[in-house]
Structure formats: C-alpha cells, structure tokens
Scaffold this motif. Sequence first.
Motif, PDB file in Angstrom:
ATOM      1  N   LYS A  90       0.873  -1.165   0.000  1.00 43.51           N
ATOM      2  CA  LYS A  90       0.000   0.000   0.000  1.00 43.51           C
ATOM      3  C   LYS A  90       0.913   1.219   0.000  1.00 43.51           C
ATOM      4  O   LYS A  90       1.415   1.653   1.033  1.00 43.51           O
ATOM      5  N   PHE A  91       1.162   1.766  -1.183  1.00 42.47           N
ATOM      6  CA  PHE A  91       2.153   2.834  -1.357  1.00 42.47           C
ATOM      7  C   PHE A  91       1.535   4.182  -0.963  1.00 42.47           C
ATOM      8  O   PHE A  91       0.463   4.543  -1.470  1.00 42.47           O
ATOM      9  N   PRO A  92       2.172   4.946  -0.081  1.00 45.28           N
ATOM     10  CA  PRO A  92       1.530   6.129   0.500  1.00 45.28           C
ATOM     11  C   PRO A  92       1.607   7.417  -0.326  1.00 45.28           C
ATOM     12  O   PRO A  92       1.068   8.441   0.096  1.00 45.28           O
ATOM     13  N   LEU A  93       2.252   7.382  -1.485  1.00 48.81           N
ATOM     14  CA  LEU A  93       2.425   8.600  -2.289  1.00 48.81           C
ATOM     15  C   LEU A  93       1.665   8.492  -3.604  1.00 48.81           C
ATOM     16  O   LEU A  93       1.467   7.404  -4.136  1.00 48.81           O
ATOM     17  N   LEU A  94       1.279   9.649  -4.162  1.00 44.96           N
ATOM     18  CA  LEU A  94       0.607   9.686  -5.456  1.00 44.96           C
ATOM     19  C   LEU A  94       1.613   9.720  -6.593  1.00 44.96           C
ATOM     20  O   LEU A  94       2.717  10.225  -6.450  1.00 44.96           O
ATOM     21  N   GLY A  95       1.211   9.199  -7.753  1.00 43.01           N
ATOM     22  CA  GLY A  95       1.996   9.362  -8.970  1.00 43.01           C
ATOM     23  C   GLY A  95       2.982   8.244  -9.243  1.00 43.01           C
ATOM     24  O   GLY A  95       3.650   7.744  -8.332  1.00 43.01           O
ATOM     25  N   ASP A  96       3.075   7.892 -10.518  1.00 44.81           N
ATOM     26  CA  ASP A  96       4.068   6.899 -10.927  1.00 44.81           C
ATOM     27  C   ASP A  96       5.483   7.372 -10.621  1.00 44.81           C
ATOM     28  O   ASP A  96       6.366   6.568 -10.300  1.00 44.81           O
ATOM     29  N   HIS A  97       5.707   8.686 -10.750  1.00 45.37           N
ATOM     30  CA  HIS A  97       7.070   9.193 -10.561  1.00 45.37           C
ATOM     31  C   HIS A  97       7.582   8.881  -9.153  1.00 45.37           C
ATOM     32  O   HIS A  97       8.772   8.593  -8.964  1.00 45.37           O
ATOM     33  N   ASN A  98       6.700   8.918  -8.158  1.00 46.26           N
ATOM     34  CA  ASN A  98       7.126   8.581  -6.803  1.00 46.26           C
ATOM     35  C   ASN A  98       7.419   7.093  -6.660  1.00 46.26           C
ATOM     36  O   ASN A  98       8.308   6.695  -5.892  1.00 46.26           O
ATOM     37  N   ILE A  99       6.708   6.270  -7.415  1.00 48.48           N
ATOM     38  CA  ILE A  99       6.979   4.830  -7.389  1.00 48.48           C
ATOM     39  C   ILE A  99       8.347   4.557  -8.020  1.00 48.48           C
ATOM     40  O   ILE A  99       9.144   3.764  -7.493  1.00 48.48           O
ATOM     41  N   TYR A 100       8.624   5.214  -9.148  1.00 46.06           N
ATOM     42  CA  TYR A 100       9.951   5.080  -9.773  1.00 46.06           C
ATOM     43  C   TYR A 100      11.048   5.448  -8.773  1.00 46.06           C
ATOM     44  O   TYR A 100      12.078   4.767  -8.662  1.00 46.06           O
ATOM     45  N   ASN A 101      10.837   6.571  -8.067  1.00 45.51           N
ATOM     46  CA  ASN A 101      11.844   7.015  -7.103  1.00 45.51           C
ATOM     47  C   ASN A 101      12.083   5.944  -6.041  1.00 45.51           C
ATOM     48  O   ASN A 101      13.223   5.667  -5.666  1.00 45.51           O
TER      49      ASN A 101
END
Length: 500
Positions: free
Chosen positions: A303-314
């Motif tokens: 359950k990833f707490p940030l919005l946006g694909d860019h934050n997932i990449y990071n």
Amino acid sequence: MKFSEFMDFFPPNSVIFPKKSRKPSRTGKISQLVDSSNKVVKSSVFFAIKGNSSDGHKYIQDAVKRGAMLVVLEDKSFIRNVKTVPYVLVSDSRRYYEKMCSLFFGRHDETMFNVGITGTNGKTSTTYIIEYILQSHGVSTGVIGTVNHRVGKKVWPTSHTTPDPSTVHSRYKDFRKHGAQASAVEITSHGIDQKRMHSINFDIGIFTNLTQDHLDYHGTMENYFSVKEKLFTELLAQSSKIEKFALVNGDDPYGRKLKTHSTVSKHFFGKDRKFPIWFEVKEKHFEFQKLEIGYFDQRFQMKFPLLGDHNIYNFISTLFVYDYLKIPMASVIKKMESFAGIPGRLQRVREIKNKNVFVDFAHTPDAVAKTIETVRELRTELKSNNKIITVFGCGGDRDSTKRPIMGQIAEGKSDVVIVTSDNPRTEDPMAIIDQIKAGFSNQSDKIFEVNRSLAIQKAMQISKPGDIVLVLGKGHENYQIIGDKKRPFDDYKEVIKYAK
C-alpha cells in the motif's frame, strides 16, 4: 594540513618558487583551500579557476595581497602575476581543487556507503526515501541536496543542490563527526560539469530520468545527457569502492542508452517485467496506491503512500541500496507503507479537508506534465468531474525556451490555469508571463496574476469542494527571489492562509 603534505601530492619539482618568493616552512599549516580571492585569508591556497562568467586567473594578485601562501593555476600566461609566492601549474585547476579539498578534509567519504542520484526530476524525493528507510533500519544517513544538508537532527542550510568542493568534503567530515554511516547525494549536471564531486567514492549511482531543463547552460539535450552520464562513466569509475552499481530507469529513453564504465554493474528498473526491478499499479486513490513490486526473484504487494508513478519510480530505484546493505526487503516494504511524504513533492495540504490541494516543486515541462497527469488519471479512475486548477510560473535567469512549453502543457491538462511569478530573479516578471502566454492556444480564459500570493488566493476562492488545486514550481522553498532580494514565502502556508 601541513604545507609538506600539500607538496607531496604533486610530482617532484611541480611547486615553483619565483625569485622574490619566500619558501613556506614544510611544517607550516595551510589554513584553507579557496577558489575565490574574496575567501582568501592568511595561509590560504588559491586555485585560479576559469568559470563561465569570470576567470579566477584575473584575481591572482588580489589573492596574494589577501594572504594566499600558494597559487594553483592552469593558464601559464598568468604566471607573470605570481611573483612573491610559490605556484603550481596544472592541466585542470578545477579538478585539482576538488581533489585537494578531498585530501584537505580527510577523505571521510571513503569510510561511508555513498549513493549519488542524478536526473532531471526525482533527485530530492529519492534522497528523502533513502534517508527514511536507512535511518529506520539503524543506518545513520547524511543527505546533501536541494532542501538542505542534514544528518539526524543536525541541519545545514544550502543555496546550491550540488555545492562547491570545499563544502562537499567538509560536509562529509561533519557527517562522520555526527555518526553518519551512509550518504544520499543529489548530483546536478552543473555539479558534474564543474567537477564538484569527482573525488567522492560512490558505491551506487541512480539515474531517475532526463527531460528538458538547463539548456541555457548545456545548449542541447545531448550535451545535457552526456554530462549526466559521466556519473556512471567517470565518477563511479574513479571510486575506490570494490563493487560499484548503476540503477537506471529503463523506461526512460535516455536511461536505455546510458553507458556505464566496465567496472560498474548496471540494473534497470521500471514497469517492464523483463527488468530485474519492476512495478505495477493495481489501484489508485488520493491517499494511497496499491502496488505489485518485482525485485529479482521476489514479489511484494504494498500500500504505497504517495501519489503518482514518478514517486513509485523514485522508490523502486532505491531497493537495491537496501538489499546490498542486507536489509530484508519485506521490512523495507512495510516501513515504506508508513512514510509520511516529502516536503513540496506532490505534498497534500492536509489541513484542508474539503478540497484536494497539493504543493509541488514541478518546474520543468516534464515535471509539470507528470504532476498534472497524475491527478487527471486519478480523477478519471474515481469517476470524478471536479476541476483541476493549476497555479504556476517560471523562474527567471533560467532556460527561457521551456516557458511556452510549460504553458501549453498546463493548458492542455488543466481545467483552469492561473499564471503567476515563480522566482523572477533579475528578469521582469511580466515578461516571463508573456513568454508563457505564447504557449497558449487561447489566452482569454486564463488568469494572469503576477503576485504569487494573490494568485494562490484566487485559486482557493474559485475552487469548490472536491476540486484539485495544484500550486507548482516552488515546492519546499520558503522564499521568493525578486530582483536580487530573497524574501520569505511559503506556498504551503499561503494555501492555508487563504483556505480560511
């Protein structure tokens, strides 16, 4: 540092003593290394460096008058200006300055685990994530970045993302003094090109992405890319670490063609399941995203707490860091699920409950596009018809070619666009706005307010419950630069002020 230790760094007979010069005692101490005559104090070593706007060789005499005990220069035509102190003629005084700063401050980076992050967007977020995960697993981590320099509760302010070599290497000395075992460092293209970090012994380099920015400095995207690539072909190659790794965004077209030195092992990350590190978004919400993550032969749900694909990449770009340090991946995933977020990076203004208001540092065409697209996609998934209101400007004394492009992007992806000032610096704020206007197909439905505070006020006034308000460009910054003056200004606080 003793003068003898400094001399021993150079080949025999490299230090030249003019007839009128006094030979310093070999046991005499060097007070500091400087690249500006204004910083010279008694017993300094002055490095004459050719800059973009000024040539340090022209200030040699001033440096000597102020107390420089030795001059390092690369332009032999200026040797005539060195009459009363010894000098060293080198091929690249900028490179020698950086190397000598490393020696002067004790090479403390050699005993630390060091991660360097480069790319147009995502550097700051990535350092925050690395710091959070390592700290939470008992690894004290120093950070050098856009927001500040810090380790634990100790914070140093900064004016440059990648500071000068003296600050970099003195900061590593500070890090070790405060118990740091690792470092996460933002590395800009300017910092690489100006050789500010070439002597740092990096273990891992991360490439986030490359999109248009800094063309006022580099000229072309290819030049910009070739400089970024040097982290992986030069800086990592020169590192004394036995094992060195590159983590590269394989979904980025520049990432796919990025070369690494033969001593550096490269791993791709992205959405493609063929990569050793990949992710897939299963669900999206304004508060979190549900992900499946692949890490070599392991699979994780989170359950990833940030919005946006860019934050997932990071985030996934950092997974190898923890694995290398023997931190269990399941523990990393669990800890990341409780991450509170990053200041000024799609940061939700949580004090406002009836609207979705975010503050973000997006100040390049790609970052603006991705930020707005993130909330557009989420709006679509949630079957919402609420408006997206975007407030943005462009910084002065920076790449002007991106201004109409950013205008075009904001117009195409937002329902309401409010154009305002960012940090105009020495440029006319209205002239910057006029350049942004050139990217609009229709100017009549846009709102133009040069005063950033009033622009934010307008956004809060016209937004309705459920609407999405994006305040872009300054993110974490708590100031605005108008002319040559920096005044207090905080987008987050301004939003709260006008939410009442």
